[in-house]
Design an enzyme around this catalytic site. Structure first.
Site, PDB file in Angstrom:
ATOM      1  N   HIS A   1       0.822  -1.214   0.000  1.00  0.00           N
ATOM      2  CA  HIS A   1       0.000   0.000   0.000  1.00  0.00           C
ATOM      3  C   HIS A   1       0.854   1.260   0.000  1.00  0.00           C
ATOM      4  CE1 HIS A   1      -4.281  -1.439   0.769  1.00  0.00           C
ATOM      5  NE2 HIS A   1      -3.562  -2.518   0.526  1.00  0.00           N
TER       6      HIS A   1
ATOM      7  N   PRO B   1      -5.304  -1.873  -6.694  1.00  0.00           N
ATOM      8  CA  PRO B   1      -6.298  -2.719  -7.363  1.00  0.00           C
ATOM      9  C   PRO B   1      -7.313  -3.276  -6.369  1.00  0.00           C
ATOM     10  CG  PRO B   1      -4.186  -3.858  -7.183  1.00  0.00           C
ATOM     11  CD  PRO B   1      -3.963  -2.471  -6.677  1.00  0.00           C
TER      12      PRO B   1
ATOM     13  N   SER C   1      -1.975 -23.223   5.388  1.00  0.00           N
ATOM     14  CA  SER C   1      -0.850 -22.766   6.233  1.00  0.00           C
ATOM     15  C   SER C   1      -0.802 -21.238   6.252  1.00  0.00           C
ATOM     16  CB  SER C   1       0.465 -23.334   5.686  1.00  0.00           C
ATOM     17  OG  SER C   1       0.554 -23.071   4.292  1.00  0.00           O
TER      18      SER C   1
HETATM   19  C1  HEM Z   1      -2.648  -8.112  -6.878  1.00  0.00           C
HETATM   20  C2  HEM Z   1      -3.482  -7.295  -6.326  1.00  0.00           C
HETATM   21  C3  HEM Z   1      -3.880  -7.364  -4.880  1.00  0.00           C
HETATM   22  C4  HEM Z   1      -5.132  -7.244  -4.398  1.00  0.00           C
HETATM   23  C5  HEM Z   1      -6.387  -7.004  -5.208  1.00  0.00           C
HETATM   24  C6  HEM Z   1      -5.059  -7.396  -2.971  1.00  0.00           C
HETATM   25  C7  HEM Z   1      -6.127  -7.303  -2.117  1.00  0.00           C
HETATM   26  C8  HEM Z   1      -6.089  -7.611  -0.771  1.00  0.00           C
HETATM   27  C9  HEM Z   1      -7.217  -7.550   0.128  1.00  0.00           C
HETATM   28  C10 HEM Z   1      -8.614  -7.080  -0.238  1.00  0.00           C
HETATM   29  C11 HEM Z   1      -6.800  -8.006   1.328  1.00  0.00           C
HETATM   30  C12 HEM Z   1      -7.662  -8.167   2.594  1.00  0.00           C
HETATM   31  C13 HEM Z   1      -7.545  -6.932   3.449  1.00  0.00           C
HETATM   32  C14 HEM Z   1      -8.464  -6.952   4.629  1.00  0.00           C
HETATM   33  O1  HEM Z   1      -9.549  -7.516   4.561  1.00  0.00           O
HETATM   34  O2  HEM Z   1      -8.096  -6.360   5.681  1.00  0.00           O
HETATM   35  C15 HEM Z   1      -5.409  -8.334   1.211  1.00  0.00           C
HETATM   36  C16 HEM Z   1      -4.640  -8.827   2.224  1.00  0.00           C
HETATM   37  C17 HEM Z   1      -3.289  -8.978   2.135  1.00  0.00           C
HETATM   38  N1  HEM Z   1      -2.491  -8.625   1.071  1.00  0.00           N
HETATM   39 FE1  HEM Z   1      -3.123  -8.186  -0.777  1.00  0.00          FE
HETATM   40  N2  HEM Z   1      -3.760  -7.611  -2.611  1.00  0.00           N
HETATM   41  C18 HEM Z   1      -3.001  -7.582  -3.744  1.00  0.00           C
HETATM   42  C19 HEM Z   1      -1.619  -7.685  -3.809  1.00  0.00           C
HETATM   43  C20 HEM Z   1      -0.810  -7.791  -2.701  1.00  0.00           C
HETATM   44  C21 HEM Z   1       0.618  -7.638  -2.716  1.00  0.00           C
HETATM   45  C22 HEM Z   1       1.437  -7.252  -3.946  1.00  0.00           C
HETATM   46  C23 HEM Z   1       1.056  -7.863  -1.446  1.00  0.00           C
HETATM   47  C24 HEM Z   1       2.440  -7.787  -0.877  1.00  0.00           C
HETATM   48  C25 HEM Z   1       3.530  -7.542  -1.549  1.00  0.00           C
HETATM   49  C26 HEM Z   1      -0.109  -8.195  -0.655  1.00  0.00           C
HETATM   50  C27 HEM Z   1      -0.085  -8.598   0.651  1.00  0.00           C
HETATM   51  C28 HEM Z   1      -1.207  -8.893   1.402  1.00  0.00           C
HETATM   52  C29 HEM Z   1      -1.149  -9.502   2.715  1.00  0.00           C
HETATM   53  C30 HEM Z   1       0.097 -10.040   3.406  1.00  0.00           C
HETATM   54  C31 HEM Z   1      -2.459  -9.529   3.187  1.00  0.00           C
HETATM   55  C32 HEM Z   1      -2.936 -10.020   4.562  1.00  0.00           C
HETATM   56  C33 HEM Z   1      -3.043  -8.813   5.485  1.00  0.00           C
HETATM   57  C34 HEM Z   1      -3.441  -9.147   6.901  1.00  0.00           C
HETATM   58  O3  HEM Z   1      -3.465 -10.318   7.286  1.00  0.00           O
HETATM   59  O4  HEM Z   1      -3.704  -8.186   7.668  1.00  0.00           O
HETATM   60  N3  HEM Z   1      -1.226  -8.108  -1.440  1.00  0.00           N
HETATM   61  N4  HEM Z   1      -4.990  -8.073  -0.070  1.00  0.00           N
END
Ligand code: HEM
Length: 341
Positions: A79, A174, A261
């Site tokens: 982000h 996105p 996991s």
């Molecule tokens: C490709 C497009 C991506 C989309 C559409 C996306 C979307 C999301 C969404 C909607 C969540 C849930 C957030 C919530 O409910 O609080 C999430 C969680 C997460 N995203 Fe993505 N994400 C993307 C790419 C990435 C990238 C590039 C990374 C890291 C380099 C990443 C790392 C994470 C992680 C680690 C979580 C878990 C967060 C938590 O447990 O608090 N995401 N993502």
């Protein structure tokens, strides 16, 4: 459900009306894979040689307290970097509630206090030396490492930005219902390619998501059908329906993203995507492109995570180079969460 769709449409329309640009009019970023002047592994070797150990020690403390903060801090870097580049602008606070933190995609983002905790520790030993943007990048790497992923070298030398605009976050991050064409566009305007997309999406091998981010699109109103996404594994869908009640708006109940996991950085995500048990449409969308789907298929069948781990180091380095401020640009702050208005 119809009401929810209407609310979403109205909110999106309001955002589009108030934000000057969208996906269609991107600002290009640096070319992927090219080194950025002013960034280097070991940038603080002379000025704060212990910084990496300091960050790792704080990260150990943080994830021992609550392991779910590790994934949260990995997401934090995504982000930060996608919006105005890796400049810690996500940490800036707008009293008028018009900053990045106030944007819809930042809803549920956690880690602000933890980045501040790490920064305070680093300030004790190396005052006014290490940027918040670099701390975010090192914390993300250590979140991966502490969940059994690779400890790849992190380039440092970023400086912190002074601007934080809600619309930038709305435009540049996105949404989880993105299709493959949109995902590739969101990434390419930041200088990231299809491989960065499929590799970085592997971050969803750890952590959790709130029902509000996927339940309507995948369980209760897929494509406005009033039903479930037919591509979603039926048994998995049934378990998700138990966790996420129908018709609840802003449901912040959480489910793990990796079905087998969720606290281990491994190939579980790719196995989930390949077997139709991934959470977001954006995860499943990786199967709709010949290059990304071939990668998913290979990782799902791989006996060892080695290839994923070395690809991940490259992709995180690429992401860490997005629109960075170096040299005399930007600033080094004492605390990360400065007020912008
Ligand atoms: C490709 C497009 C991506 C989309 C559409 C996306 C979307 C999301 C969404 C909607 C969540 C849930 C957030 C919530 O409910 O609080 C999430 C969680 C997460 N995203 Fe993505 N994400 C993307 C790419 C990435 C990238 C590039 C990374 C890291 C380099 C990443 C790392 C994470 C992680 C680690 C979580 C878990 C967060 C938590 O447990 O608090 N995401 N993502």
């Amino acid at each position: 459900m119809a009401l929810r769709r209407l609310v979403v449409v109205v909110v999106v329309a309001a955002v589009a009306a108030s934000c000057r640009q969208g996906l269609a009019f991107p600002a290009m970023s640096a070319l992927p894979g090219l080194p950025v002047a002013g960034l280097a592994v070991g940038f603080y070797n002379a000025t704060c040689p212990q910084v990496e150990e300091l960050v790792l020690a704080e990260m150990r403390d943080i994830v021992q307290r609550d392991w779910t903060l590790g994934p949260a801090l990995l997401r934090f870097m995504f982000h930060d970097c996608l919006v105005r580049g890796c400049d810690a602008s996500i940490m800036l606070i707008s009293r008028n509630r018009t900053g990045e933190q106030d944007a819809a995609p930042s809803y549920g983002l956690r880690g602000y206090d933890e980045i501040e905790q790490i920064k305070a520790k680093v300030e004790e030993e190396c005052p006014m030396t290490v940027s918040c943007a670099d701390i975010i990048a090192m914390a993300a790497r250590d979140a991966v490492y502490l969940s059994q992923g690779p400890r790849y070298p992190v380039e440092t030398g970023r400086r912190d930005g002074k601007v934080s605009v809600m619309c930038d976050a709305n435009n540049d991050l996105p949404p989880p219902f993105s299709n493959i064409v949109d995902l590739k566009t969101y990434f390419s305007v930041k200088g990231l390619g299809w491989k960065d997309l499929v590799v970085l999406s592997g971050s969803h091998t750890i952590g959790r998501a709130q029902c509000s981010t996927f339940a309507a699109d995948r369980l209760y109103n897929f494509s406005g059908s009033g039903g479930q996404d037919p591509s979603l594994n039926k048994t998995y869908a049934a378990s998700l329906r138990e966790a996420c009640e129908a018709g609840l708006q802003n449901d912040n109940t959480t489910v793990y993203m990796d079905t087998s996991s969720p606290s281990t950085f491994d190939l579980g995500y790719y196995r989930d995507v390949y077997s139709n048990t991934s959470l977001f449409l954006s995860d499943q969308a990786l199967m709709h492109d010949r290059w990304t789907s071939a990668y998913v298929e290979r990782m799902a069948a791989a006996a060892s995570p080695d290839e994923f781990f070395s690809d991940y180091a490259v992709a995180m380095t690429n992401m860490g180079r997005i629109e960075v401020l170096t040299g005399d640009n930007g600033e080094i702050r004492k605390t990360c969460g400065a007020h912008v208005d």
